[in-house]
Design an enzyme around this catalytic site. Structure first.
Site, PDB file in Angstrom:
ATOM      1  N   CYS A  49      -6.300  32.217  30.820  1.00 26.41           N
ATOM      2  CA  CYS A  49      -5.827  30.884  30.468  1.00 26.41           C
ATOM      3  C   CYS A  49      -6.773  30.210  29.486  1.00 26.41           C
ATOM      4  O   CYS A  49      -7.811  30.730  29.122  1.00 26.41           O
ATOM      5  CB  CYS A  49      -5.683  30.014  31.715  1.00 26.41           C
ATOM      6  SG  CYS A  49      -7.092  30.079  32.812  1.00 26.41           S
ATOM      7  N   GLY A  76      -2.434  31.965  27.229  1.00 22.17           N
ATOM      8  CA  GLY A  76      -1.580  32.038  28.406  1.00 22.17           C
ATOM      9  C   GLY A  76      -0.241  31.401  28.140  1.00 22.17           C
ATOM     10  O   GLY A  76      -0.181  30.317  27.559  1.00 22.17           O
ATOM     11  N   ASN A 150     -10.572  28.771  33.752  1.00 20.13           N
ATOM     12  CA  ASN A 150     -10.352  30.022  33.036  1.00 20.13           C
ATOM     13  C   ASN A 150     -11.352  31.043  33.536  1.00 20.13           C
ATOM     14  O   ASN A 150     -12.562  30.792  33.503  1.00 20.13           O
ATOM     15  CB  ASN A 150     -10.530  29.811  31.533  1.00 20.13           C
ATOM     16  CG  ASN A 150     -10.490  31.104  30.727  1.00 20.13           C
ATOM     17  OD1 ASN A 150     -11.123  31.212  29.691  1.00 20.13           O
ATOM     18  ND2 ASN A 150      -9.734  32.082  31.175  1.00 20.13           N
ATOM     19  N   GLY A 151     -10.872  32.190  33.986  1.00 15.81           N
ATOM     20  CA  GLY A 151     -11.773  33.230  34.468  1.00 15.81           C
ATOM     21  C   GLY A 151     -11.242  33.886  35.717  1.00 15.81           C
ATOM     22  O   GLY A 151     -10.051  33.846  36.014  1.00 15.81           O
ATOM     23  N   TYR A 291     -10.078  40.576  20.402  1.00 18.51           N
ATOM     24  CA  TYR A 291      -8.646  40.314  20.493  1.00 18.51           C
ATOM     25  C   TYR A 291      -8.283  38.943  21.055  1.00 18.51           C
ATOM     26  O   TYR A 291      -7.401  38.259  20.540  1.00 18.51           O
ATOM     27  CB  TYR A 291      -8.008  41.389  21.385  1.00 18.51           C
ATOM     28  CG  TYR A 291      -6.592  41.089  21.815  1.00 18.51           C
ATOM     29  CD1 TYR A 291      -5.524  41.259  20.938  1.00 18.51           C
ATOM     30  CD2 TYR A 291      -6.320  40.620  23.101  1.00 18.51           C
ATOM     31  CE1 TYR A 291      -4.216  40.981  21.328  1.00 18.51           C
ATOM     32  CE2 TYR A 291      -5.012  40.334  23.493  1.00 18.51           C
ATOM     33  CZ  TYR A 291      -3.970  40.512  22.611  1.00 18.51           C
ATOM     34  OH  TYR A 291      -2.693  40.230  22.991  1.00 18.51           O
TER      35      TYR A 291
END
Length: 526
Positions: A49, A76, A150-151, A291
Protein backbone atom coordinates in the site's frame (compact mmCIF):
# COMPACT_ATOMS: atom_id res chain seq x y z
CA UNK A 1 -21.95 9.65 3.00
CA UNK A 2 -24.52 7.88 5.14
CA UNK A 3 -24.99 7.99 8.87
CA UNK A 4 -23.13 10.43 11.08
CA UNK A 5 -21.70 9.29 14.40
CA UNK A 6 -21.95 5.49 13.93
CA UNK A 7 -20.65 4.84 17.45
CA UNK A 8 -22.71 7.52 19.14
CA UNK A 9 -19.67 9.33 20.50
CA UNK A 10 -19.49 12.21 18.05
CA UNK A 11 -16.04 11.20 16.86
CA UNK A 12 -16.52 9.61 13.48
CA UNK A 13 -18.32 10.02 10.22
CA UNK A 14 -18.26 7.56 7.35
CA UNK A 15 -20.21 6.05 4.51
CA UNK A 16 -22.76 3.38 5.37
CA UNK A 17 -20.34 0.53 4.70
CA UNK A 18 -17.75 2.00 7.03
CA UNK A 19 -20.42 2.32 9.67
CA UNK A 20 -21.20 -1.38 9.26
CA UNK A 21 -17.51 -2.19 9.61
CA UNK A 22 -17.34 -0.13 12.80
CA UNK A 23 -19.90 -2.54 14.21
CA UNK A 24 -17.85 -5.52 13.10
CA UNK A 25 -20.11 -6.93 10.39
CA UNK A 26 -18.48 -5.84 7.16
CA UNK A 27 -16.01 -8.71 6.81
CA UNK A 28 -18.82 -11.07 5.95
CA UNK A 29 -20.25 -9.01 3.09
CA UNK A 30 -17.52 -7.37 1.06
CA UNK A 31 -16.38 -9.02 -2.18
CA UNK A 32 -12.81 -9.53 -3.19
CA UNK A 33 -11.43 -8.21 -6.46
CA UNK A 34 -9.86 -11.23 -8.17
CA UNK A 35 -6.94 -11.12 -10.56
CA UNK A 36 -7.45 -13.19 -13.65
CA UNK A 37 -4.86 -15.91 -14.00
CA UNK A 38 -4.26 -14.54 -17.49
CA UNK A 39 -3.36 -11.08 -16.18
CA UNK A 40 0.26 -10.21 -17.04
CA UNK A 41 0.53 -8.34 -13.73
CA UNK A 42 0.26 -11.73 -12.00
CA UNK A 43 3.94 -12.26 -12.79
CA UNK A 44 5.07 -9.13 -10.97
CA UNK A 45 5.69 -8.41 -7.30
CA UNK A 46 2.95 -6.43 -5.59
CA UNK A 47 3.48 -3.94 -2.82
CA UNK A 48 1.06 -3.63 0.06
CA UNK A 49 0.00 0.00 0.00
CA UNK A 50 0.78 3.68 0.06
CA UNK A 51 0.37 6.11 2.95
CA UNK A 52 -0.05 9.87 2.84
CA UNK A 53 -0.73 12.62 5.38
CA UNK A 54 -1.09 16.39 5.61
CA UNK A 55 -0.91 18.84 8.52
CA UNK A 56 -2.19 22.22 7.35
CA UNK A 57 -4.80 23.46 9.88
CA UNK A 58 -5.75 26.54 7.84
CA UNK A 59 -6.42 24.44 4.72
CA UNK A 60 -9.16 22.00 3.75
CA UNK A 61 -6.89 19.05 3.12
CA UNK A 62 -9.24 16.28 1.92
CA UNK A 63 -8.90 17.19 -1.76
CA UNK A 64 -5.10 17.50 -1.50
CA UNK A 65 -5.00 14.08 0.17
CA UNK A 66 -7.13 12.67 -2.64
CA UNK A 67 -4.60 13.93 -5.21
CA UNK A 68 -1.74 12.52 -3.13
CA UNK A 69 -3.38 9.09 -3.04
CA UNK A 70 -4.05 9.31 -6.76
CA UNK A 71 -0.28 9.65 -7.28
CA UNK A 72 0.27 6.60 -5.04
CA UNK A 73 -2.36 4.45 -6.77
CA UNK A 74 0.34 2.16 -8.20
CA UNK A 75 1.10 0.94 -4.67
CA UNK A 76 -2.34 -0.61 -4.22
CA UNK A 77 -5.61 -0.83 -6.11
CA UNK A 78 -7.91 -2.79 -3.78
CA UNK A 79 -9.24 -0.10 -1.48
CA UNK A 80 -8.68 3.52 -0.53
CA UNK A 81 -9.54 5.73 2.41
CA UNK A 82 -9.05 9.17 3.94
CA UNK A 83 -9.46 10.25 7.58
CA UNK A 84 -9.59 13.98 8.37
CA UNK A 85 -9.59 15.92 11.64
CA UNK A 86 -10.88 19.46 12.14
CA UNK A 87 -9.07 19.74 15.48
CA UNK A 88 -11.78 17.99 17.46
CA UNK A 89 -13.54 15.38 15.33
CA UNK A 90 -12.13 12.68 13.06
CA UNK A 91 -14.19 11.88 9.96
CA UNK A 92 -13.43 8.96 7.66
CA UNK A 93 -14.47 7.68 4.26
CA UNK A 94 -13.15 4.46 2.72
CA UNK A 95 -14.34 1.75 0.36
CA UNK A 96 -13.19 -0.95 -2.02
CA UNK A 97 -11.84 0.13 -5.41
CA UNK A 98 -9.54 2.70 -6.95
CA UNK A 99 -9.09 6.17 -5.48
CA UNK A 100 -11.21 7.66 -8.28
CA UNK A 101 -13.98 5.13 -7.56
CA UNK A 102 -14.02 5.58 -3.78
CA UNK A 103 -14.13 9.39 -3.71
CA UNK A 104 -16.37 11.93 -5.39
CA UNK A 105 -17.28 15.54 -4.65
CA UNK A 106 -19.89 14.58 -2.08
CA UNK A 107 -17.53 12.29 -0.17
CA UNK A 108 -14.75 14.88 -0.09
CA UNK A 109 -17.13 17.66 0.99
CA UNK A 110 -17.89 15.78 4.22
CA UNK A 111 -14.21 15.36 5.10
CA UNK A 112 -13.76 18.77 6.69
CA UNK A 113 -10.55 19.69 8.46
CA UNK A 114 -6.91 20.58 8.15
CA UNK A 115 -5.18 17.35 9.27
CA UNK A 116 -5.47 14.09 7.35
CA UNK A 117 -4.07 10.68 6.57
CA UNK A 118 -4.83 8.61 3.49
CA UNK A 119 -4.22 5.06 2.34
CA UNK A 120 -4.38 2.95 -0.81
CA UNK A 121 -4.11 -0.80 -0.29
CA UNK A 122 -2.81 -3.99 -1.79
CA UNK A 123 -3.22 -6.85 0.69
CA UNK A 124 -0.37 -9.01 1.93
CA UNK A 125 -1.90 -9.77 5.33
CA UNK A 126 -5.67 -10.08 5.47
CA UNK A 127 -8.21 -10.61 2.70
CA UNK A 128 -9.31 -7.98 0.22
CA UNK A 129 -12.50 -7.01 2.06
CA UNK A 130 -13.78 -3.70 3.39
CA UNK A 131 -13.05 -4.41 7.04
CA UNK A 132 -9.36 -4.53 6.07
CA UNK A 133 -9.45 -1.20 4.23
CA UNK A 134 -7.58 1.67 5.84
CA UNK A 135 -7.20 4.05 7.62
CA UNK A 136 -8.29 2.10 10.68
CA UNK A 137 -9.98 4.17 13.40
CA UNK A 138 -9.66 3.02 17.03
CA UNK A 139 -11.24 4.56 20.10
CA UNK A 140 -9.08 5.27 23.14
CA UNK A 141 -9.83 6.81 26.54
CA UNK A 142 -8.24 9.98 25.20
CA UNK A 143 -10.12 10.19 21.93
CA UNK A 144 -10.03 8.48 18.54
CA UNK A 145 -6.91 7.79 16.50
CA UNK A 146 -6.68 6.77 12.84
CA UNK A 147 -3.81 4.61 11.56
CA UNK A 148 -2.55 3.81 8.04
CA UNK A 149 0.26 1.32 7.46
CA UNK A 150 2.51 0.14 4.64
CA UNK A 151 4.52 -3.01 5.23
CA UNK A 152 4.13 -6.34 6.97
CA UNK A 153 4.48 -7.29 10.65
CA UNK A 154 6.12 -10.66 11.32
CA UNK A 155 5.00 -11.06 14.96
CA UNK A 156 1.35 -10.26 14.28
CA UNK A 157 -0.08 -13.49 15.69
CA UNK A 158 1.74 -13.12 19.00
CA UNK A 159 0.76 -9.46 19.42
CA UNK A 160 -2.86 -10.09 18.48
CA UNK A 161 -3.11 -13.01 20.89
CA UNK A 162 -1.81 -10.85 23.75
CA UNK A 163 -4.19 -8.00 22.91
CA UNK A 164 -7.18 -10.33 22.69
CA UNK A 165 -6.20 -11.80 26.06
CA UNK A 166 -6.44 -8.25 27.43
CA UNK A 167 -9.97 -7.92 26.05
CA UNK A 168 -9.28 -6.09 22.79
CA UNK A 169 -11.85 -6.87 20.12
CA UNK A 170 -10.63 -6.91 16.51
CA UNK A 171 -12.83 -6.01 13.54
CA UNK A 172 -10.36 -6.86 10.75
CA UNK A 173 -7.87 -9.57 9.86
CA UNK A 174 -4.86 -7.45 8.91
CA UNK A 175 -1.70 -6.60 10.77
CA UNK A 176 -2.39 -2.87 10.51
CA UNK A 177 -5.17 -3.08 13.09
CA UNK A 178 -2.72 -4.84 15.39
CA UNK A 179 -0.50 -1.74 15.21
CA UNK A 180 -3.50 0.52 15.81
CA UNK A 181 -4.72 -1.51 18.78
CA UNK A 182 -1.21 -1.65 20.25
CA UNK A 183 -1.02 2.13 20.17
CA UNK A 184 -4.53 2.43 21.64
CA UNK A 185 -3.79 -0.01 24.45
CA UNK A 186 -0.64 1.89 25.42
CA UNK A 187 -2.22 5.35 25.10
CA UNK A 188 -2.29 6.76 28.63
CA UNK A 189 -2.69 10.37 27.58
CA UNK A 190 0.70 10.63 25.82
CA UNK A 191 0.36 9.50 22.20
CA UNK A 192 4.08 9.92 21.54
CA UNK A 193 4.97 7.53 24.34
CA UNK A 194 2.31 5.08 23.16
CA UNK A 195 3.76 5.05 19.64
CA UNK A 196 7.32 4.65 20.91
CA UNK A 197 6.27 1.73 23.12
CA UNK A 198 4.45 0.16 20.18
CA UNK A 199 7.54 0.48 18.00
CA UNK A 200 9.47 -1.43 20.65
CA UNK A 201 6.95 -4.30 20.49
CA UNK A 202 6.29 -4.56 16.75
CA UNK A 203 8.71 -6.48 14.52
CA UNK A 204 8.74 -6.28 10.76
CA UNK A 205 8.38 -3.67 8.05
CA UNK A 206 6.25 -0.61 8.67
CA UNK A 207 5.85 2.93 7.47
CA UNK A 208 2.92 4.32 9.45
CA UNK A 209 0.90 7.52 9.72
CA UNK A 210 -1.25 8.24 12.78
CA UNK A 211 -3.94 10.91 13.03
CA UNK A 212 -5.18 12.29 16.33
CA UNK A 213 -7.68 15.16 16.60
CA UNK A 214 -4.80 17.67 16.67
CA UNK A 215 -1.61 15.87 15.54
CA UNK A 216 -0.08 13.98 12.63
CA UNK A 217 2.53 11.34 13.47
CA UNK A 218 4.68 9.31 11.07
CA UNK A 219 7.23 6.60 11.80
CA UNK A 220 9.26 3.82 10.16
CA UNK A 221 10.62 0.48 11.32
CA UNK A 222 14.25 0.45 12.55
CA UNK A 223 15.47 -0.99 9.24
CA UNK A 224 13.52 1.45 7.06
CA UNK A 225 12.35 -1.30 4.69
CA UNK A 226 9.44 0.73 3.27
CA UNK A 227 9.92 4.35 2.13
CA UNK A 228 8.50 7.44 3.86
CA UNK A 229 9.36 11.11 3.38
CA UNK A 230 8.62 14.51 4.92
CA UNK A 231 7.82 17.66 2.94
CA UNK A 232 6.67 21.24 3.48
CA UNK A 233 3.44 22.68 2.09
CA UNK A 234 2.91 26.38 1.41
CA UNK A 235 5.57 27.36 3.91
CA UNK A 236 3.52 26.49 7.00
CA UNK A 237 2.04 23.01 6.45
CA UNK A 238 3.66 19.58 6.26
CA UNK A 239 3.19 16.42 4.23
CA UNK A 240 4.28 12.83 4.76
CA UNK A 241 4.18 10.37 1.88
CA UNK A 242 5.32 6.91 0.89
CA UNK A 243 6.93 8.39 -2.22
CA UNK A 244 8.16 11.75 -3.40
CA UNK A 245 6.10 11.47 -6.62
CA UNK A 246 2.98 12.36 -4.60
CA UNK A 247 4.55 15.66 -3.52
CA UNK A 248 4.73 17.08 -7.02
CA UNK A 249 1.00 16.97 -7.66
CA UNK A 250 0.19 19.17 -4.63
CA UNK A 251 3.27 21.39 -5.02
CA UNK A 252 4.88 20.27 -1.76
CA UNK A 253 8.65 20.57 -1.28
CA UNK A 254 10.67 17.60 -0.12
CA UNK A 255 12.51 18.21 3.16
CA UNK A 256 14.03 14.77 3.67
CA UNK A 257 13.31 11.09 4.06
CA UNK A 258 12.16 10.02 7.51
CA UNK A 259 14.99 7.97 8.99
CA UNK A 260 14.69 4.27 9.86
CA UNK A 261 13.24 3.93 13.36
CA UNK A 262 12.44 7.64 13.55
CA UNK A 263 9.15 9.11 14.81
CA UNK A 264 8.05 12.51 13.49
CA UNK A 265 5.29 14.40 15.33
CA UNK A 266 3.63 17.38 13.66
CA UNK A 267 1.31 19.80 15.47
CA UNK A 268 0.82 23.54 15.82
CA UNK A 269 4.24 23.80 17.49
CA UNK A 270 5.94 22.50 14.35
CA UNK A 271 7.84 19.26 13.80
CA UNK A 272 9.32 17.20 16.61
CA UNK A 273 11.77 14.47 15.70
CA UNK A 274 12.44 11.42 17.86
CA UNK A 275 15.40 9.27 16.74
CA UNK A 276 15.36 5.47 16.66
CA UNK A 277 15.14 3.76 20.04
CA UNK A 278 16.92 0.66 18.76
CA UNK A 279 18.99 1.56 15.67
CA UNK A 280 19.42 -1.25 13.15
CA UNK A 281 21.15 -1.71 9.83
CA UNK A 282 19.30 0.25 7.08
CA UNK A 283 17.55 -2.21 4.79
CA UNK A 284 15.52 -0.37 2.17
CA UNK A 285 13.74 -2.85 -0.11
CA UNK A 286 15.66 -3.19 -3.38
CA UNK A 287 12.44 -3.84 -5.25
CA UNK A 288 11.42 -0.25 -4.56
CA UNK A 289 14.31 0.70 -6.86
CA UNK A 290 13.58 -2.02 -9.42
CA UNK A 291 9.84 -1.89 -9.79
CA UNK A 292 7.58 -0.83 -6.91
CA UNK A 293 8.11 2.92 -6.62
CA UNK A 294 7.19 5.24 -9.47
CA UNK A 295 10.12 6.24 -11.74
CA UNK A 296 9.61 9.94 -10.93
CA UNK A 297 10.19 9.26 -7.21
CA UNK A 298 13.48 9.56 -5.35
CA UNK A 299 14.85 7.23 -2.67
CA UNK A 300 18.13 7.85 -0.87
CA UNK A 301 18.24 11.05 -2.90
CA UNK A 302 18.51 9.09 -6.15
CA UNK A 303 16.23 9.27 -9.17
CA UNK A 304 14.60 5.90 -9.71
CA UNK A 305 14.27 6.47 -13.47
CA UNK A 306 18.00 7.14 -13.75
CA UNK A 307 18.80 4.11 -11.58
CA UNK A 308 16.63 1.90 -13.78
CA UNK A 309 18.35 3.16 -16.91
CA UNK A 310 21.68 2.24 -15.32
CA UNK A 311 20.30 -1.24 -14.57
CA UNK A 312 19.79 -1.64 -18.29
CA UNK A 313 23.34 -0.48 -18.96
CA UNK A 314 24.68 -3.02 -16.47
CA UNK A 315 22.53 -5.70 -18.12
CA UNK A 316 24.31 -5.05 -21.41
CA UNK A 317 27.68 -5.29 -19.66
CA UNK A 318 26.77 -8.62 -18.08
CA UNK A 319 24.57 -10.16 -20.80
CA UNK A 320 25.15 -8.56 -24.20
CA UNK A 321 23.18 -9.51 -27.29
CA UNK A 322 25.47 -8.14 -30.03
CA UNK A 323 23.50 -9.58 -32.94
CA UNK A 324 20.18 -8.05 -31.89
CA UNK A 325 18.58 -5.40 -34.09
CA UNK A 326 16.08 -3.72 -31.77
CA UNK A 327 15.54 -3.31 -28.00
CA UNK A 328 12.03 -3.13 -26.56
CA UNK A 329 10.75 -2.80 -23.00
CA UNK A 330 7.74 -4.48 -21.42
CA UNK A 331 5.53 -1.55 -20.45
CA UNK A 332 5.65 0.27 -18.28
CA UNK A 333 8.31 -0.70 -15.74
CA UNK A 334 10.65 -2.46 -18.16
CA UNK A 335 11.04 0.61 -20.35
CA UNK A 336 13.72 2.60 -18.42
CA UNK A 337 16.03 -0.44 -18.30
CA UNK A 338 15.38 -1.09 -22.00
CA UNK A 339 16.44 2.48 -22.76
CA UNK A 340 19.61 1.95 -20.72
CA UNK A 341 20.34 -1.33 -22.52
CA UNK A 342 19.96 0.47 -25.85
CA UNK A 343 22.21 3.34 -24.76
CA UNK A 344 25.00 0.98 -23.70
CA UNK A 345 24.72 -1.35 -26.69
CA UNK A 346 23.94 1.25 -29.41
CA UNK A 347 21.17 -1.11 -30.55
CA UNK A 348 18.16 1.06 -31.42
CA UNK A 349 15.33 1.24 -28.87
CA UNK A 350 11.77 1.21 -30.13
CA UNK A 351 8.28 0.50 -28.82
CA UNK A 352 7.28 -3.05 -29.61
CA UNK A 353 4.54 -3.62 -27.05
CA UNK A 354 1.55 -1.38 -26.38
CA UNK A 355 -0.28 -1.65 -23.06
CA UNK A 356 -4.03 -1.24 -22.72
CA UNK A 357 -4.23 0.79 -19.53
CA UNK A 358 -8.00 0.50 -19.26
CA UNK A 359 -8.04 -3.19 -18.44
CA UNK A 360 -7.73 -3.81 -14.74
CA UNK A 361 -9.31 -5.88 -12.02
CA UNK A 362 -12.81 -7.12 -12.63
CA UNK A 363 -15.68 -8.80 -10.87
CA UNK A 364 -16.30 -10.80 -14.06
CA UNK A 365 -14.84 -14.30 -13.88
CA UNK A 366 -12.76 -14.92 -17.03
CA UNK A 367 -14.06 -17.71 -19.22
CA UNK A 368 -11.88 -20.20 -21.08
CA UNK A 369 -11.61 -17.92 -24.12
CA UNK A 370 -10.37 -15.04 -21.96
CA UNK A 371 -7.81 -17.32 -20.32
CA UNK A 372 -6.55 -18.41 -23.73
CA UNK A 373 -6.19 -14.78 -24.77
CA UNK A 374 -3.85 -14.30 -21.83
CA UNK A 375 -1.66 -11.23 -22.10
CA UNK A 376 -3.35 -10.23 -25.38
CA UNK A 377 -6.02 -8.49 -23.32
CA UNK A 378 -3.40 -6.10 -21.93
CA UNK A 379 -0.58 -6.09 -24.46
CA UNK A 380 -0.52 -5.82 -28.22
CA UNK A 381 2.45 -5.79 -30.57
CA UNK A 382 3.73 -3.29 -33.10
CA UNK A 383 4.48 -5.65 -35.96
CA UNK A 384 6.42 -3.04 -37.94
CA UNK A 385 8.92 -2.86 -35.06
CA UNK A 386 9.27 -6.61 -34.63
CA UNK A 387 8.77 -8.28 -38.02
CA UNK A 388 11.96 -9.88 -39.32
CA UNK A 389 14.02 -8.55 -36.38
CA UNK A 390 16.24 -10.08 -33.73
CA UNK A 391 14.68 -8.58 -30.59
CA UNK A 392 15.92 -7.91 -27.06
CA UNK A 393 12.95 -7.80 -24.68
CA UNK A 394 13.76 -6.12 -21.35
CA UNK A 395 11.58 -6.52 -18.27
CA UNK A 396 12.09 -5.72 -14.59
CA UNK A 397 11.47 -9.17 -13.06
CA UNK A 398 10.19 -12.70 -13.41
CA UNK A 399 8.48 -13.86 -10.23
CA UNK A 400 6.14 -16.76 -10.95
CA UNK A 401 6.96 -17.21 -14.63
CA UNK A 402 3.29 -17.23 -15.60
CA UNK A 403 3.25 -14.59 -18.33
CA UNK A 404 6.77 -13.95 -19.63
CA UNK A 405 6.46 -16.90 -21.99
CA UNK A 406 3.16 -15.54 -23.33
CA UNK A 407 4.81 -12.20 -24.10
CA UNK A 408 7.68 -13.97 -25.87
CA UNK A 409 5.12 -15.86 -28.01
CA UNK A 410 3.35 -12.60 -28.86
CA UNK A 411 6.62 -11.14 -30.11
CA UNK A 412 7.38 -14.23 -32.20
CA UNK A 413 3.88 -14.19 -33.68
CA UNK A 414 4.51 -10.57 -34.70
CA UNK A 415 7.36 -11.84 -36.86
CA UNK A 416 10.46 -11.58 -34.66
CA UNK A 417 13.12 -14.05 -35.74
CA UNK A 418 14.80 -14.17 -32.30
CA UNK A 419 13.75 -13.06 -28.81
CA UNK A 420 16.45 -12.45 -26.21
CA UNK A 421 15.03 -11.79 -22.73
CA UNK A 422 16.91 -9.55 -20.31
CA UNK A 423 15.73 -9.00 -16.72
CA UNK A 424 16.88 -5.93 -14.76
CA UNK A 425 16.80 -7.72 -11.40
CA UNK A 426 18.43 -10.88 -10.04
CA UNK A 427 16.42 -14.13 -9.93
CA UNK A 428 13.74 -14.04 -7.22
CA UNK A 429 14.34 -17.19 -5.17
CA UNK A 430 13.02 -16.42 -1.70
CA UNK A 431 9.67 -15.23 -0.31
CA UNK A 432 9.16 -11.74 1.09
CA UNK A 433 7.78 -11.28 4.60
CA UNK A 434 8.00 -7.49 4.60
CA UNK A 435 5.11 -6.30 2.47
CA UNK A 436 5.56 -7.66 -1.07
CA UNK A 437 3.21 -10.35 -2.31
CA UNK A 438 5.77 -13.11 -2.92
CA UNK A 439 4.85 -15.35 -0.02
CA UNK A 440 5.28 -18.94 -1.27
CA UNK A 441 8.66 -20.18 -2.40
CA UNK A 442 7.02 -22.99 -4.36
CA UNK A 443 5.51 -20.33 -6.64
CA UNK A 444 8.87 -18.70 -7.48
CA UNK A 445 10.15 -20.09 -10.76
CA UNK A 446 13.82 -19.28 -10.04
CA UNK A 447 13.62 -21.28 -6.80
CA UNK A 448 12.66 -24.39 -8.77
CA UNK A 449 14.39 -24.11 -12.13
CA UNK A 450 17.88 -23.41 -13.44
CA UNK A 451 18.57 -20.49 -15.79
CA UNK A 452 18.48 -22.83 -18.79
CA UNK A 453 15.23 -24.40 -17.61
CA UNK A 454 13.64 -20.97 -17.23
CA UNK A 455 14.85 -19.99 -20.72
CA UNK A 456 13.19 -23.07 -22.18
CA UNK A 457 10.05 -22.50 -20.12
CA UNK A 458 9.56 -18.99 -21.50
CA UNK A 459 10.68 -19.91 -25.02
CA UNK A 460 13.47 -17.33 -25.31
CA UNK A 461 16.57 -17.67 -27.48
CA UNK A 462 18.63 -16.43 -24.55
CA UNK A 463 17.99 -15.21 -21.00
CA UNK A 464 20.03 -12.98 -18.74
CA UNK A 465 19.35 -11.64 -15.26
CA UNK A 466 21.15 -8.68 -13.71
CA UNK A 467 23.39 -9.77 -10.85
CA UNK A 468 23.11 -8.39 -7.31
CA UNK A 469 26.51 -6.75 -7.85
CA UNK A 470 25.32 -5.11 -11.07
CA UNK A 471 22.09 -3.98 -9.43
CA UNK A 472 23.94 -2.30 -6.56
CA UNK A 473 26.34 -0.67 -9.01
CA UNK A 474 23.37 0.77 -10.89
CA UNK A 475 21.83 2.08 -7.67
CA UNK A 476 25.19 3.50 -6.64
CA UNK A 477 25.15 2.37 -3.01
CA UNK A 478 26.59 -0.38 -0.85
CA UNK A 479 24.81 -3.64 -0.14
CA UNK A 480 24.51 -2.88 3.60
CA UNK A 481 21.90 -0.18 2.85
CA UNK A 482 19.34 -2.61 1.42
CA UNK A 483 17.19 -5.67 1.91
CA UNK A 484 17.70 -8.13 -0.93
CA UNK A 485 16.34 -11.17 0.89
CA UNK A 486 14.17 -12.23 -2.07
CA UNK A 487 17.38 -12.65 -4.09
CA UNK A 488 19.72 -14.02 -1.41
CA UNK A 489 17.63 -15.42 1.44
CA UNK A 490 19.44 -13.09 3.87
CA UNK A 491 16.62 -11.57 5.95
CA UNK A 492 17.49 -8.42 7.95
CA UNK A 493 14.68 -9.09 10.46
CA UNK A 494 14.39 -12.50 12.05
CA UNK A 495 11.37 -14.44 10.80
CA UNK A 496 9.52 -16.52 13.42
CA UNK A 497 9.80 -20.22 12.66
CA UNK A 498 6.08 -20.75 12.96
CA UNK A 499 5.17 -17.94 10.58
CA UNK A 500 3.01 -19.47 7.88
CA UNK A 501 3.60 -18.42 4.30
CA UNK A 502 0.04 -17.29 3.76
CA UNK A 503 -1.79 -14.01 3.67
CA UNK A 504 -4.70 -15.63 5.48
CA UNK A 505 -2.92 -16.38 8.76
CA UNK A 506 -5.20 -14.09 10.72
CA UNK A 507 -8.30 -15.50 9.05
CA UNK A 508 -7.19 -18.92 10.31
CA UNK A 509 -6.71 -17.47 13.77
CA UNK A 510 -10.13 -15.84 13.62
CA UNK A 511 -11.70 -19.14 12.48
CA UNK A 512 -10.36 -20.94 15.53
CA UNK A 513 -11.71 -18.23 17.86
CA UNK A 514 -15.07 -17.21 16.45
CA UNK A 515 -15.86 -19.19 13.27
CA UNK A 516 -16.96 -16.34 10.99
CA UNK A 517 -18.97 -16.88 7.86
CA UNK A 518 -17.23 -18.44 4.82
CA UNK A 519 -17.41 -15.14 2.94
CA UNK A 520 -15.09 -13.59 5.53
CA UNK A 521 -12.41 -16.10 4.59
CA UNK A 522 -12.29 -15.38 0.86
CA UNK A 523 -8.68 -15.57 -0.34
CA UNK A 524 -6.77 -12.40 -1.02
CA UNK A 525 -5.49 -11.38 -4.41
CA UNK A 526 -2.44 -13.34 -5.48
Amino acid sequence: MGTDDPRGDGALIGNGRVGEWENGSECSHSPTLPFSHSDPDMDRPHDECGVFGIFAPETEVARLTYFGLYALQHRGQESAGIAVSDGQTIRIHKDMGLVSQVFDEEALSHLRGGISIGHTRYSTTGSSVLCNAQPIVVETRYGPIAVAHNGNIVNTRELRHDLEADGVRFHSTNDSEVIAQCIASMHKGDIVRAVRETMAEVSGAYSVTVLTPDQLLAFRDPNGIRPLCLASLNGSGYVVSSETCALNVINARLIREIEPGELVVIDRNGVQEFPALFPQRPAMCLFEFIYLARPDSQIYGRSLHAARERMGQELWAEHPAPDAQVVIGVPDTGIPAAIGFSQASHIPYNEGLIKNRYIGRTFIEPDQRMRELGVRMKLSTLKETLRGRRVVMVDDSIVRGTTTGQIVRLIREAGATQVHVRISSPPVKWPCFYGIDMADRKDLIAAKKSLEEIRKHIGADSLGYLSVKGLLKAVGMQRDKFCGACFTGDYPIEIPKDLKLTKLALEELKTSNSAPSPEALEPSLV
